[in-house]
Design a protein around this motif. Structure first.
Motif, mmCIF file in Angstrom:
data_model
loop_
_atom_site.group_PDB
_atom_site.id
_atom_site.type_symbol
_atom_site.label_atom_id
_atom_site.label_comp_id
_atom_site.label_asym_id
_atom_site.label_seq_id
_atom_site.Cartn_x
_atom_site.Cartn_y
_atom_site.Cartn_z
ATOM 1 N N GLY A 28 20.840 128.169 29.367
ATOM 2 C CA GLY A 28 20.652 128.985 27.755
ATOM 3 C C GLY A 28 21.737 129.905 27.518
ATOM 4 O O GLY A 28 21.640 130.490 26.605
ATOM 5 N N SER A 29 23.000 129.606 28.123
ATOM 6 C CA SER A 29 24.102 130.342 27.818
ATOM 7 C C SER A 29 25.303 129.727 28.240
ATOM 8 O O SER A 29 25.553 129.094 29.240
ATOM 9 C CB SER A 29 24.078 131.673 28.498
ATOM 10 O OG SER A 29 25.386 132.304 28.672
ATOM 11 N N VAL A 30 26.383 129.569 27.232
ATOM 12 C CA VAL A 30 27.692 129.062 27.817
ATOM 13 C C VAL A 30 28.355 129.882 28.808
ATOM 14 O O VAL A 30 28.845 129.356 29.800
ATOM 15 C CB VAL A 30 28.541 128.974 26.503
ATOM 16 C CG1 VAL A 30 30.009 128.638 26.959
ATOM 17 C CG2 VAL A 30 28.044 128.225 25.360
ATOM 18 N N ALA A 43 36.978 126.822 28.921
ATOM 19 C CA ALA A 43 36.870 125.688 28.977
ATOM 20 C C ALA A 43 35.525 124.898 28.455
ATOM 21 O O ALA A 43 35.647 123.632 28.093
ATOM 22 C CB ALA A 43 37.161 125.215 30.384
ATOM 23 N N VAL A 44 34.507 125.709 29.035
ATOM 24 C CA VAL A 44 33.183 125.066 28.566
ATOM 25 C C VAL A 44 33.006 125.130 27.099
ATOM 26 O O VAL A 44 32.289 124.172 26.588
ATOM 27 C CB VAL A 44 31.984 126.038 29.253
ATOM 28 C CG1 VAL A 44 30.624 125.574 28.811
ATOM 29 C CG2 VAL A 44 32.278 125.819 30.822
ATOM 30 N N THR A 45 33.259 126.177 26.553
ATOM 31 C CA THR A 45 33.235 126.358 24.991
ATOM 32 C C THR A 45 34.009 125.136 24.181
ATOM 33 O O THR A 45 33.736 124.591 23.394
ATOM 34 C CB THR A 45 33.817 127.634 24.382
ATOM 35 O OG1 THR A 45 33.048 128.757 25.077
ATOM 36 C CG2 THR A 45 33.773 127.781 22.976
ATOM 37 N N ARG A 46 35.208 124.816 24.695
ATOM 38 C CA ARG A 46 36.002 123.709 24.130
ATOM 39 C C ARG A 46 35.449 122.492 24.546
ATOM 40 O O ARG A 46 35.390 121.520 23.555
ATOM 41 C CB ARG A 46 37.579 123.897 24.761
ATOM 42 C CG ARG A 46 38.565 122.986 24.453
ATOM 43 C CD ARG A 46 39.945 122.907 24.815
ATOM 44 N NE ARG A 46 39.861 123.008 26.361
ATOM 45 C CZ ARG A 46 40.247 124.080 27.051
ATOM 46 N NH1 ARG A 46 40.318 125.365 26.404
ATOM 47 N NH2 ARG A 46 40.177 123.772 28.249
ATOM 48 N N ALA A 47 34.672 122.169 25.708
ATOM 49 C CA ALA A 47 34.090 121.022 25.977
ATOM 50 C C ALA A 47 32.808 120.643 24.788
ATOM 51 O O ALA A 47 32.778 119.783 24.309
ATOM 52 C CB ALA A 47 33.579 120.594 27.387
ATOM 53 N N LEU A 48 32.175 121.816 24.757
ATOM 54 C CA LEU A 48 31.135 121.733 23.693
ATOM 55 C C LEU A 48 31.504 121.435 22.468
ATOM 56 O O LEU A 48 30.967 120.589 21.948
ATOM 57 C CB LEU A 48 30.234 123.076 23.696
ATOM 58 C CG LEU A 48 29.268 123.177 22.723
ATOM 59 C CD1 LEU A 48 28.081 122.123 22.935
ATOM 60 C CD2 LEU A 48 28.373 124.448 22.849
ATOM 61 N N ARG A 49 32.685 121.953 21.894
ATOM 62 C CA ARG A 49 33.224 121.815 20.659
ATOM 63 C C ARG A 49 33.415 120.038 20.501
ATOM 64 O O ARG A 49 33.453 119.610 19.469
ATOM 65 C CB ARG A 49 34.200 122.634 20.246
ATOM 66 C CG ARG A 49 34.546 122.666 18.655
ATOM 67 C CD ARG A 49 36.048 123.487 18.485
ATOM 68 N NE ARG A 49 35.302 125.042 18.930
ATOM 69 C CZ ARG A 49 36.084 125.582 19.769
ATOM 70 N NH1 ARG A 49 36.981 125.108 20.654
ATOM 71 N NH2 ARG A 49 35.753 126.897 20.062
ATOM 72 N N VAL A 67 22.446 130.416 23.843
ATOM 73 C CA VAL A 67 22.512 129.363 22.753
ATOM 74 C C VAL A 67 20.876 128.612 22.813
ATOM 75 O O VAL A 67 20.504 128.706 23.983
ATOM 76 C CB VAL A 67 23.674 128.388 23.081
ATOM 77 C CG1 VAL A 67 25.030 128.953 22.673
ATOM 78 C CG2 VAL A 67 23.438 127.899 24.789
ATOM 79 N N THR A 68 20.661 128.081 21.875
ATOM 80 C CA THR A 68 19.343 127.151 21.804
ATOM 81 C C THR A 68 19.676 125.812 21.376
ATOM 82 O O THR A 68 20.383 125.488 20.137
ATOM 83 C CB THR A 68 18.291 127.733 20.975
ATOM 84 O OG1 THR A 68 17.957 129.204 21.552
ATOM 85 C CG2 THR A 68 16.958 127.201 20.962
ATOM 86 N N PRO A 69 19.280 124.784 22.069
ATOM 87 C CA PRO A 69 19.491 123.514 21.672
ATOM 88 C C PRO A 69 18.846 123.268 20.145
ATOM 89 O O PRO A 69 17.810 123.527 19.942
ATOM 90 C CB PRO A 69 18.729 122.546 22.559
ATOM 91 C CG PRO A 69 18.629 123.313 23.838
ATOM 92 C CD PRO A 69 18.553 124.797 23.064
ATOM 93 N N THR A 70 19.665 122.468 19.106
ATOM 94 C CA THR A 70 19.053 122.011 18.041
ATOM 95 C C THR A 70 18.255 120.695 18.339
ATOM 96 O O THR A 70 18.103 120.178 19.352
ATOM 97 C CB THR A 70 20.186 121.672 17.059
ATOM 98 O OG1 THR A 70 21.020 120.710 17.707
ATOM 99 C CG2 THR A 70 20.926 123.041 16.730
ATOM 100 N N LEU A 71 17.550 120.226 17.115
ATOM 101 C CA LEU A 71 17.058 118.889 17.377
ATOM 102 C C LEU A 71 17.978 117.817 18.022
ATOM 103 O O LEU A 71 17.646 116.954 18.718
ATOM 104 C CB LEU A 71 16.339 118.436 15.762
ATOM 105 C CG LEU A 71 15.849 116.924 15.750
ATOM 106 C CD1 LEU A 71 14.573 117.202 16.720
ATOM 107 C CD2 LEU A 71 15.500 116.772 14.498
ATOM 108 N N PHE A 72 19.164 117.925 17.397
ATOM 109 C CA PHE A 72 20.239 116.910 17.851
ATOM 110 C C PHE A 72 20.569 117.360 19.203
ATOM 111 O O PHE A 72 20.766 116.215 20.163
ATOM 112 C CB PHE A 72 21.752 117.152 17.037
ATOM 113 C CG PHE A 72 21.145 116.652 15.619
ATOM 114 C CD1 PHE A 72 20.780 115.377 14.934
ATOM 115 C CD2 PHE A 72 21.442 117.685 14.552
ATOM 116 C CE1 PHE A 72 20.751 114.982 13.873
ATOM 117 C CE2 PHE A 72 21.299 117.364 13.358
ATOM 118 C CZ PHE A 72 20.977 116.140 12.804
#
Length: 316
Positions: A28-30, A43-49, A67-72
Motif C-alpha cells: 500500500g505504499s511505494v 528506483a521503485v517510483t521510476r519502475a512504476l512510472r 497508494v491505492t490501485p485503480t481499476l486498471f
C-alpha cells in the motif's frame, strides 16, 4: 476514449516490474514496497512510472498515506500475480525434476526382464519416489531402437542384442539368464523318457518373432541337430498371450528361466538349451544423458538384478 494498443512482449516490460507492482499493491505504499524489496524508493517510483507509461494508464492513485490501485491497477496486478505464481511453480517443477522427486521414465521392454526384474524395479522406484510416472511399452528390439534414439523412450530392458554397428547405442549388462523349454504342468511331454529336442516336434510350439535374438538362437539349435523349426507353431512375443497358450494347450515355448520359474502353472522340460543363454541388460542412447527419473530407474534395475543374480547362482 479508446486505450491505445500495447505490446507487452516487446521487451520493455520486465519481470522486476511485475514483482514491484505486486509489492506496492500488498504494502500500500511505494516506500514500504522499497523497504521490503531492499531497494531505493526512487528506483521503485521510476519502475512504476515505466509500467504506467508503457500501458498508457494510471495504475495507482497517490494519497498522503500511500497508494491505492485503480481499476486498471487491480486488473494488471491480478495478471502479474498469476504470472509470478506460474514462474514459482515452474521453479518448483524444475527442482523436482532435477532431484528426481517427479518426472516420467519410459521403458521399452522385451520378454526377458519384463516379468520379474522390471516389476521389482518399478515397485522399488515408486516406493522411493511416488511422484515419478513409469511408462512401459513392449515391442521387439528393432522396433524400440528408433524410438530410443528419438527420445520417445529412455531405455530398453531385455536380452542384449548385438550393437557393434550402432555407435549411437550403449549397453549395460545386468545378469546372464538361461532359457528353458516350458509347458503347462501335466503336459504329455513330461511323460517321455529322456526326451530330446526331436521328440518335441510332435507338439505345437510358440516361437518368438523372426527379428528377435532368441528366435535366431533357436534356429541355430534346431539346425545344429539337423532339425527344422516346428511346422505347427505360433509366433508371438506377448507374455500374456504366450502364458495363456501354454496354460490352455499342449504348446511348448522357450522362455527365460526367471519367467518360467515365477509361474506355478508352468513347468520346464528336461531338454537343455545350453547355447541359448545371453545377458539381460539395458540399452541406452550413447549421446544423450539420462534424465534424473531414468537414472533412478537404472539404479533400481541394477539393485534388483543383483538380487536376482544371487538367486540364479544359488539354483545353478
Amino acid at each position: 476514449m479508446a486505450m491505445r494498443a500495447v505490446d507487452l512482449l516487446n521487451g520493455r516490460l520486465k519481470l522486476r516490474h511485475l514483482v514491484l507492482l505486486v509489492a506496492i499493491s500488498e504494502q500500500g505504499s511505494v516506500l514500504h514496497a522499497a523497504d521490503r524489496l531492499r531497494l531505493a524508493q526512487p528506483a521503485v517510483t521510476r519502475a512504476l512510472r515505466e509500467v504506467e507509461d508503457l500501458l498508457g494508464v494510471q495504475l495507482f492513485v497517490r494519497h498522503p498515506r500511500g497508494v491505492t490501485p485503480t481499476l486498471f491497477g487491480h486488473t494488471f496486478i491480478e495478471h502479474a500475480r498469476t504470472v509470478l505464481a506460474e514462474l514459482r511453480r515452474a521453479e518448483e517443477r524444475i527442482g523436482e525434476l532435477a532431484d528426481g522427486t517427479a518426472g516420467t521414465v519410459t521403458v521399452g521392454t522385451l520378454l526377458a526382464g519384463s516379468n520379474v526384474l522390471l516389476p521389482r524395479a518399478i515397485a522399488a522406484l515408486k516406493s522411493e519416489r511416488p511422484g515419478i510416472t513409469v511408462i512401459v511399452q513392449e515391442a521387439t528390439f528393432d522396433a524400440q531402437v528408433p524410438r530410443l534414439l528419438d527420445g520417445e523412450i529412455d531405455l530398453i530392458l531385455g536380452r542384449l542384442n548385438p550393437i557393434e554397428d550402432a555407435p549411437a547405442l550403449r549397453q549395460v549388462r545386468l545378469y546372464s539368464e538361461p532359457v528353458r523349454l516350458v509347458t503347462r504342468t501335466g503336459h504329455p511331454a513330461h511323460d517321455l523318457a529322456d526326451p530330446v529336442l526331436a521328440d518335441l516336434l510332435a507338439f505345437p510350439w510358440v516361437l518368438p518373432l523372426e527379428q528377435t535374438a532368441l528366435r535366431t538362437e533357436l534356429d541355430q539349435v534346431f539346425r545344429s541337430q539337423g532339425l527344422t523349426l516346428p511346422a505347427d507353431r505360433v509366433e508371438c512375443t506377448s507374455m500374456l498371450t504366450i502364458r495363456a497358450l501354454l496354460r490352455d494347450t499342449d504348446m511348448i515355448a522357450a522362455l527365460p528361466d526367471l519367467v518360467a520359474r515365477a509361474d506355478p502353472e508352468l513347468a520346464p522340460l528336461p531338454v537343455p538349451l545350453p547355447s541359448v543363454r545371453r545377458p539381460v541388460g539395458v540399452t541406452l542412447p550413447a549421446g544423450r544423458p539420462l534424465t534424473p527419473s531414468a537414472h533412478l530407474m537404472l539404479k533400481w534395475l541394477h539393485r534388483q538384478a543383483a538380487e536376482l543374480l544371487t538367486a540364479l547362482d544359488a539354483t545353478g
